[in-house]
Design an enzyme around this catalytic site. Structure first.
Site, PDB file in Angstrom:
ATOM      1  CD  GLU A 287      14.714   8.922  21.853  1.00 59.37           C
ATOM      2  OE1 GLU A 287      13.714   8.444  21.278  1.00 59.37           O
ATOM      3  OE2 GLU A 287      15.857   8.573  21.587  1.00 59.37           O
ATOM      4  N   PRO A 288      10.675  11.849  25.428  1.00 59.20           N
ATOM      5  CG  PRO A 288      10.150  12.868  27.460  1.00 59.20           C
ATOM      6  CD  PRO A 288      11.306  12.347  26.653  1.00 59.20           C
ATOM      7  NE  ARG A 290       1.040  10.889  22.369  1.00 54.89           N
ATOM      8  CZ  ARG A 290       0.519  10.786  21.134  1.00 54.89           C
ATOM      9  NH1 ARG A 290      -0.537  11.488  20.798  1.00 54.89           N
ATOM     10  NH2 ARG A 290       1.065   9.978  20.247  1.00 54.89           N
ATOM     11  NE  ARG A 326      -2.644  13.229  17.964  1.00 54.91           N
ATOM     12  CZ  ARG A 326      -3.370  12.486  18.769  1.00 54.91           C
ATOM     13  NH1 ARG A 326      -4.445  12.984  19.304  1.00 54.91           N
ATOM     14  NH2 ARG A 326      -3.014  11.260  19.042  1.00 54.91           N
ATOM     15  CE1 TYR A 330      -1.397   8.884  13.574  1.00 57.57           C
ATOM     16  CE2 TYR A 330      -2.025  11.049  14.362  1.00 57.57           C
ATOM     17  CZ  TYR A 330      -1.109  10.213  13.758  1.00 57.57           C
ATOM     18  OH  TYR A 330       0.104  10.720  13.367  1.00 57.57           O
ATOM     19  CB  CYS A 356     -14.994  19.591   0.268  1.00 57.63           C
ATOM     20  SG  CYS A 356     -15.481  21.303   0.194  1.00 57.63           S
ATOM     21  CD  GLU A 357     -10.478  14.939   2.338  1.00 58.46           C
ATOM     22  OE1 GLU A 357     -10.490  13.806   2.870  1.00 58.46           O
ATOM     23  OE2 GLU A 357      -9.476  15.454   1.851  1.00 58.46           O
ATOM     24  CE1 TYR A 385       4.484  13.739  17.370  1.00 59.07           C
ATOM     25  CE2 TYR A 385       3.293  13.170  19.369  1.00 59.07           C
ATOM     26  CZ  TYR A 385       4.443  13.141  18.614  1.00 59.07           C
ATOM     27  OH  TYR A 385       5.562  12.514  19.105  1.00 59.07           O
TER      28      TYR A 385
END
Ligand code: LLP
Length: 432
Positions: A287-288, A290, A326, A330, A356-357, A385
């Site tokens: 089940e790949p 990425r 991402r 992460y 604004c972060e 993703y």
């Protein structure tokens, strides 16, 4: 390997200059390479050819219909995690009979829908789920094909948010409990025990954790196969890709080191797993996500401002964490390159979005070529993703997506209209 490269100083996707695509479709823009998608699928498929196998692309990585149709056309099945994903498989022309349904929270509706569509298998994550599937199947007078997901308690050595194969995680059923679960499941009238499933985490760049998990599982799988006449063993996805070539290229000597030998490629993965799997004489499911889509896509963005302070060089771009989350989520690395190759000195830069972060940052203190307002940059390895995890935070419309094949290109998702963001919102009567 992928089909994004400079030709005469211009970044191309296959034979198409990326700058032409941005001129036509605007920015931010996701660009996918069809030949890369197909190439990755085929490489893995060929490496595993000594085994009876089925690749079920984990569509959560990139579920654009054109991406899915491309893969369905070359024989891919799909790993799904919701009723919505199954509807997408059908919309993309995929085959529900080649779908495995994973996830810890399947609802009754989702189970019923998947049963009616005749999916290949439910990957079951708990006994309450098993009982629910049995009940729903009974109501529909069907037998539900299932595999129980084994949690082998092997640390994949990857980012904590994407590790799934240890007892700290919500996934699967502990290794020691599996035989009992199959025993009890075999008594359920509406269940057909079809396989065993395992998935230990995502973005694994070495083969060793896979080898450890498979080695641990094979004797259990062989026992269960004998006892319950199982047909397949799914070894999940998780095959990592290279996000930062500078880290992976190393020196000539490094390539001869044991560490380099452990680098995951379709061949090294197959070479080390096939000897363990072949004796099982079962169908092997993968089940790949990425591995197939990651390096097949980039996110193109425009430089809006260059802001120099005494301390920093901020390159402010028109893509933000709502387009590619991402790095914020992460701390992940995406290579960032200009569409027109630049020489000259590199300057340490932070590439940041307009949200604004402070987390809306694509890289920090990274040596980058000097760029100016109106230049375009590409964030590489954004095919998995990326777009699927995008949102509309700050009322930012979602980016368009383009698929390239050679010199051809087509919009495969139109840029969202900003008004569509609030199109389903309504005002209650008491607010005038
Ligand atoms: N099978 C199962 C049961 C999974 O949970 C996943 C991923 C896959 C297969 C596919 O894994 P892959 O081959 O793509 O590594 N959003 C994160 C990744 C989350 C992965 C979730 N599960 C990221 O951007 O890194």
């Amino acid at each position: 390997m992928h089909d994004f490269a400079y030709r005469k100083g211009e970044l191309h996707c296959e034979e198409t200059p990326v700058s032409e695509l941005v001129k036509k479709h605007g920015s931010p823009l996701y660009v996918y390479s069809q030949s890369t998608l197909e190439g990755h699928f085929r490489k893995l498929d060929e490496a595993l050819s000594p085994l009876d196998h089925l690749i079920c692309y984990a569509m959560k990585a990139n579920s654009n219909l054109a991406v899915m149709r491309t893969l369905a056309n070359i024989g891919s099945g799909f790993d799904i995690v919701s009723g919505g994903e199954l509807k997408r498989v059908i919309a993309a022309g995929g085959d529900p009979k080649k779908c495995t349904f994973a996830g810890v929270g399947k609802t009754e509706e989702e189970i019923a829908f998947a049963l009616r569509k005749g999916i290949y298998c439910f990957n079951v994550e708990s006994e309450p789920e098993l009982q629910r599937i049995d009940r729903v199947a009974g109501r529909l007078r069907k037998k539900a094909p299932i595999a129980v997901r084994v949690n082998p308690n092997v640390d994949a050595g990857t980012h904590a948010k994407i590790t799934t194969g240890t007892y700290e995680n919500k996934f699967g059923i502990p290794f020691e409990e599996i035989e009992g679960v199959y025993q009890r499941a075999s008594k359920l009238k509406n269940i057909r025990l079809r396989g065993v499933q395992m998935h230990i985490g995502s973005q694994l760049t070495s083969v060793t954790p896979f080898e450890k998990a498979v080695t641990k599982a094979v004797s259990l799988v062989a026992t269960l196969k004998e006892r319950h006449a199982l047909e397949f063993f799914s070894i999940g996805g998780g095959l990592g890709i290279i996000y930062n070539p500078a880290l992976a290229s190393g020196t000539a000597a490094w390539w001869k080191s044991p560490e380099a030998k452990d680098i995951l490629t379709p061949q090294s993965y197959a070479d080390r797993l096939i000897p363990l799997l072949k004796p099982l004489a079962m169908k092997i499911v993968l089940e790949p996500g990425r591995f197939i889509a990651g390096n097949a896509g980039i996110l193109v963005t425009r430089v809006e401002y260059v802001k120099k302070t005494t301390q920093k060089n901020f390159v402010i771009v028109d893509a933000a964490m709502n387009d590619l989350i991402r790095p914020a989520f992460y701390d992940s690395f995406h290579e960032i390159v200009p569409l027109k190759k630049k020489s000259g000195k590199l300057i340490e830069s932070d590439v940041v979005g307009p949200i604004c972060e402070s987390g809306d940052t694509f890289c920090k203190n990274r040596p980058m070529p000097t760029v100016k307002e109106g230049d375009h940059l590409a964030m590489l390895s954004a095919g998995a993703y990326g777009s699927v995890m995008s949102g509309t935070y700050n009322s930012r419309a979602m980016a368009a997506e383009v698929l390239v094949q050679g010199k051809r290109s087509a919009v495969v998702r139109a840029r969202q209209k900003v008004e569509d963001i609030w199109a389903t919102e309504t005002l209650p009567k008491w607010i005038s």
